[in-house]
Design a protein around this motif. Sequence first.
Motif, PDB file in Angstrom:
ATOM      1  N   ALA A  63      35.970  50.265  38.298  1.00  0.00           N
ATOM      2  CA  ALA A  63      36.730  49.225  38.996  1.00  0.00           C
ATOM      3  C   ALA A  63      37.510  49.828  40.162  1.00  0.00           C
ATOM      4  CB  ALA A  63      37.678  48.536  38.015  1.00  0.00           C
ATOM      5  N   LYS A  64      38.093  51.004  39.940  1.00  0.00           N
ATOM      6  CA  LYS A  64      38.901  51.619  41.002  1.00  0.00           C
ATOM      7  C   LYS A  64      38.035  52.060  42.166  1.00  0.00           C
ATOM      8  CE  LYS A  64      42.979  52.718  38.469  1.00  0.00           C
ATOM      9  NZ  LYS A  64      43.490  53.294  37.264  1.00  0.00           N
ATOM     10  N   ARG A  65      36.835  52.564  41.879  1.00  0.00           N
ATOM     11  CA  ARG A  65      35.949  52.971  42.977  1.00  0.00           C
ATOM     12  C   ARG A  65      35.473  51.786  43.787  1.00  0.00           C
ATOM     13  NH1 ARG A  65      32.665  58.086  40.395  1.00  0.00           N
ATOM     14  NH2 ARG A  65      34.514  59.408  40.364  1.00  0.00           N
ATOM     15  N   LEU A  66      35.566  50.597  43.216  1.00  0.00           N
ATOM     16  CA  LEU A  66      35.210  49.393  43.961  1.00  0.00           C
ATOM     17  C   LEU A  66      36.430  48.801  44.657  1.00  0.00           C
ATOM     18  CD1 LEU A  66      32.879  47.779  41.299  1.00  0.00           C
ATOM     19  CD2 LEU A  66      32.188  48.517  43.578  1.00  0.00           C
ATOM     20  N   GLY A  67      37.564  49.462  44.530  1.00  0.00           N
ATOM     21  CA  GLY A  67      38.759  48.966  45.201  1.00  0.00           C
ATOM     22  C   GLY A  67      39.498  47.890  44.427  1.00  0.00           C
ATOM     23  N   ALA A  68      39.083  47.593  43.188  1.00  0.00           N
ATOM     24  CA  ALA A  68      39.768  46.572  42.393  1.00  0.00           C
ATOM     25  C   ALA A  68      41.017  47.171  41.753  1.00  0.00           C
ATOM     26  CB  ALA A  68      38.835  46.037  41.309  1.00  0.00           C
ATOM     27  N   ASP A  69      41.934  46.285  41.393  1.00  0.00           N
ATOM     28  CA  ASP A  69      43.095  46.731  40.612  1.00  0.00           C
ATOM     29  C   ASP A  69      42.737  46.644  39.143  1.00  0.00           C
ATOM     30  OD1 ASP A  69      44.875  47.118  42.806  1.00  0.00           O
ATOM     31  OD2 ASP A  69      44.923  44.943  43.014  1.00  0.00           O
ATOM     32  N   THR A  70      43.307  47.541  38.346  1.00  0.00           N
ATOM     33  CA  THR A  70      42.989  47.519  36.924  1.00  0.00           C
ATOM     34  C   THR A  70      44.252  47.416  36.094  1.00  0.00           C
ATOM     35  OG1 THR A  70      43.055  49.918  36.823  1.00  0.00           O
ATOM     36  CG2 THR A  70      40.916  48.934  37.206  1.00  0.00           C
ATOM     37  N   MET A  71      44.112  46.742  34.968  1.00  0.00           N
ATOM     38  CA  MET A  71      45.194  46.681  33.985  1.00  0.00           C
ATOM     39  C   MET A  71      44.579  47.017  32.641  1.00  0.00           C
ATOM     40  SD  MET A  71      47.461  43.354  34.892  1.00  0.00           S
ATOM     41  CE  MET A  71      46.283  42.125  34.402  1.00  0.00           C
ATOM     42  N   THR A  72      45.374  47.571  31.784  1.00  0.00           N
ATOM     43  CA  THR A  72      44.873  47.929  30.465  1.00  0.00           C
ATOM     44  C   THR A  72      45.689  47.243  29.399  1.00  0.00           C
ATOM     45  OG1 THR A  72      44.292  50.079  31.301  1.00  0.00           O
ATOM     46  CG2 THR A  72      44.327  49.837  28.929  1.00  0.00           C
ATOM     47  N   PHE A  73      44.988  46.720  28.418  1.00  0.00           N
ATOM     48  CA  PHE A  73      45.650  46.126  27.273  1.00  0.00           C
ATOM     49  C   PHE A  73      45.118  46.843  26.055  1.00  0.00           C
ATOM     50  CE2 PHE A  73      45.475  43.389  23.640  1.00  0.00           C
ATOM     51  CZ  PHE A  73      46.629  42.650  23.655  1.00  0.00           C
ATOM     52  N   SER A  74      45.985  47.501  25.327  1.00  0.00           N
ATOM     53  CA  SER A  74      45.500  48.090  24.083  1.00  0.00           C
ATOM     54  C   SER A  74      46.390  47.617  22.949  1.00  0.00           C
ATOM     55  CB  SER A  74      45.452  49.610  24.158  1.00  0.00           C
ATOM     56  OG  SER A  74      46.741  50.102  24.373  1.00  0.00           O
ATOM     57  N   VAL A  75      45.734  47.367  21.836  1.00  0.00           N
ATOM     58  CA  VAL A  75      46.414  46.694  20.736  1.00  0.00           C
ATOM     59  C   VAL A  75      47.643  47.466  20.275  1.00  0.00           C
ATOM     60  CG1 VAL A  75      46.155  46.044  18.331  1.00  0.00           C
ATOM     61  CG2 VAL A  75      44.394  45.470  19.975  1.00  0.00           C
ATOM     62  N   ALA A  76      47.523  48.772  20.265  1.00  0.00           N
ATOM     63  CA  ALA A  76      48.600  49.593  19.716  1.00  0.00           C
ATOM     64  C   ALA A  76      49.946  49.276  20.352  1.00  0.00           C
ATOM     65  CB  ALA A  76      48.251  51.063  19.899  1.00  0.00           C
ATOM     66  N   SER A  77      49.942  48.958  21.642  1.00  0.00           N
ATOM     67  CA  SER A  77      51.209  48.750  22.334  1.00  0.00           C
ATOM     68  C   SER A  77      51.411  47.291  22.719  1.00  0.00           C
ATOM     69  CB  SER A  77      51.224  49.623  23.593  1.00  0.00           C
ATOM     70  OG  SER A  77      50.130  49.293  24.419  1.00  0.00           O
ATOM     71  N   SER A  78      50.768  46.367  22.023  1.00  0.00           N
ATOM     72  CA  SER A  78      50.835  44.980  22.457  1.00  0.00           C
ATOM     73  C   SER A  78      51.500  44.083  21.430  1.00  0.00           C
ATOM     74  CB  SER A  78      49.421  44.459  22.681  1.00  0.00           C
ATOM     75  OG  SER A  78      48.839  44.174  21.423  1.00  0.00           O
TER      76      SER A  78
END
Lengths: 317, 189
Positions: A63-78
Motif C-alpha cells: 500500500a505504501k509503495r502505491l502512495g496509499a495511507d495505511t492504518m493497522t487494527f490488531s485485536v490485541a490493542s483494540s
Amino acid sequence: MKHLLSVADLDADDFEELFRLSDSFAEVSARRIPKVPALRGRTVVSLFFEDSTRTRLSFETAAKRLGADTMTFSVASSSMRKGESVRDTIETIDAMGVDAMVVRHGSAGVPQRITDWTDVSVVNAGDGWHEHPTQALLDAYTLRGRFGSLAGRRVAIVGDIAHSRVARSNVVAFSTLGAEVILVAPATLLPPSLDGWPVKVTEDLDGVIDSVDVLYLLRMQRERMTEHLVPSLREYSRRFGLDHARADRLRDGAVVLHPGPMNRGVEIAGDVVDRAELAVVDQVRNGVAVRMAVLWSMLGAGTDLVAEPDEQQGAQQ
Amino acid sequence: MAERERRLTPPFGGVFVARTRVMTSDDTERAVWRMAHEILERNHGIDDVLLVGLQTGGVPLARNLADALERIEEGASVVVGTLDVAFYRDDIGLRPVLPEATTDIPYDLTGRTVVLVDDVLFTGRTIRAALDALTDFGRPRAVQLAVMVDRGHRELPIRPDYVGKNLPTRRDEVVNVGPDGVDLGEMVK
C-alpha cells in the motif's frame, strides 16, 4: 475487481492480468525510489483479528509503495477486547472513510460477511482454514517467473492439508492455471472429503519427489501433535520432511516453496533451507508486487467507473 | 477484469477509422531525420543525452530517433529508455488505466539531458505524468520533449521542443501514428 475473497472467483485470464500488473510493480519495487503515486489519497486499513507479521507487513509495504495511507487494527490493542463485535468494529472503521480493508480472521467466511457491512473493497488475507488468495497469487506468480507457465507442471503439496487455507487456495489456483496437483499427507491431515478437488493423493513422498516440478511444503503446526493427528514431529519429519537425501532426488530446475514461517527440523531440515531450489525469498519479494497489483486492481484501475466522453478523449493521447 | 473491460470501454471499445493520411512514411522519416539534427544542434552533440520513449507510441519513435542520431554522429551510442506513466496519471479512477508495458530506465538520470519522446502531444497530461515519473529516477539537468504530431488542445503549460508536424484537429478526432505514416480519423463504435 471489487473484492478479493477467494481464488475461485478468478479465471486464468484474471490471473494473467494480475501477473502482468505484478511485473510492472516488481519493476517499481526495484527502483531507487520504489514508490509511485498511483493510490495517493487512498486509505488501506489492515484488520488483523488473528496474528500475522509477514502478511500484514507485505500488504502495508504494498500500500505504501502505491502512495496509499495505511492504518493497522490488531485485536490485541483494540476495543474488541472490551467486547465490541466484528460488525461494530467494521462500521466504526467504515465511518472513518477508508477505501479498502485487508482482513485476516481465524474463522472462515468473515471477509465475505464483512462485505455485507461496508461498501469498501475487502481483501481476504486469510480466513480460518478456508482461503488465503494473495498467498496463492504470489506462489503462482513465483512459479510463473521460474517456468513461464504452470500448464502441465506437476506440483506436490506436502503436509497438513486439512488445516491449511494456503493449500486450499493453492489447489484451486494451480489447477486453474493448468498444473497437476498431488497432495502428499497422512490420512489424518487430509480433509474429510476431497470430492470435487482436482487432485491426486498419496502418502508416499519418496514415490513422487523425483517426478515433480514443484514441491510445496506446508507449515506443520505443533498443536497438531497434541491433537494426536501425528504420532510425533520426528516421525512426521522422517516421512514428510525435506532433507538433503530427498532434495538430491529433485529434478533439475525443480522449485521448493514454503509459505512461511518455516519450522526448521520439522517440514524442512535446518540446512536444506540454504539450497538453491528454495524460492522462499522470491516468494516474499513477489508477495509485495502481487499485493500491489491486487490493491491497484481494486482501487486504482478505475474499471468500475465510466468517465465523461470528453474526458475519455482528453485522456487518450 | 481490467484488460477485458477496457476493451469494452470507450474510447478503446471502438475501432479506429482513418479519414485522411496527413504524413506518409517518407514524411515521418524526413521528420525524424530533421528532429535528430535539431536535438544535436540544441545540445551541441549527443554526450549525456538520452532518449526516453513513452509507452507505447513513443517507443518506436524514440528508437528511430536514436538510429538517426547514431547515423549522423558516427560512433555515438544513444541510450533509449522506456517509461510507462500509468501510475502517475492524474485521471486515475476517471477512466480505466492500465500500465501498457514496461518501464526500463537503466541509468541514474542525474546530470543528464533527457529527451522525452511521444507520438502525439494532445492535452499534455501524459507529459505531466512523465515529468513526475522522471523525478523518481534522478534529477536530470534538463528535460526536452520530442513528438511526431502536436495536435493542440493543451490543458497544461507544456510545449514540445521538437515537432514532426503541427496538426490542427478537432477534439473528437483521433490521430494515429503508425509505421505507414500518420492518419487523422475517428473511433467508430
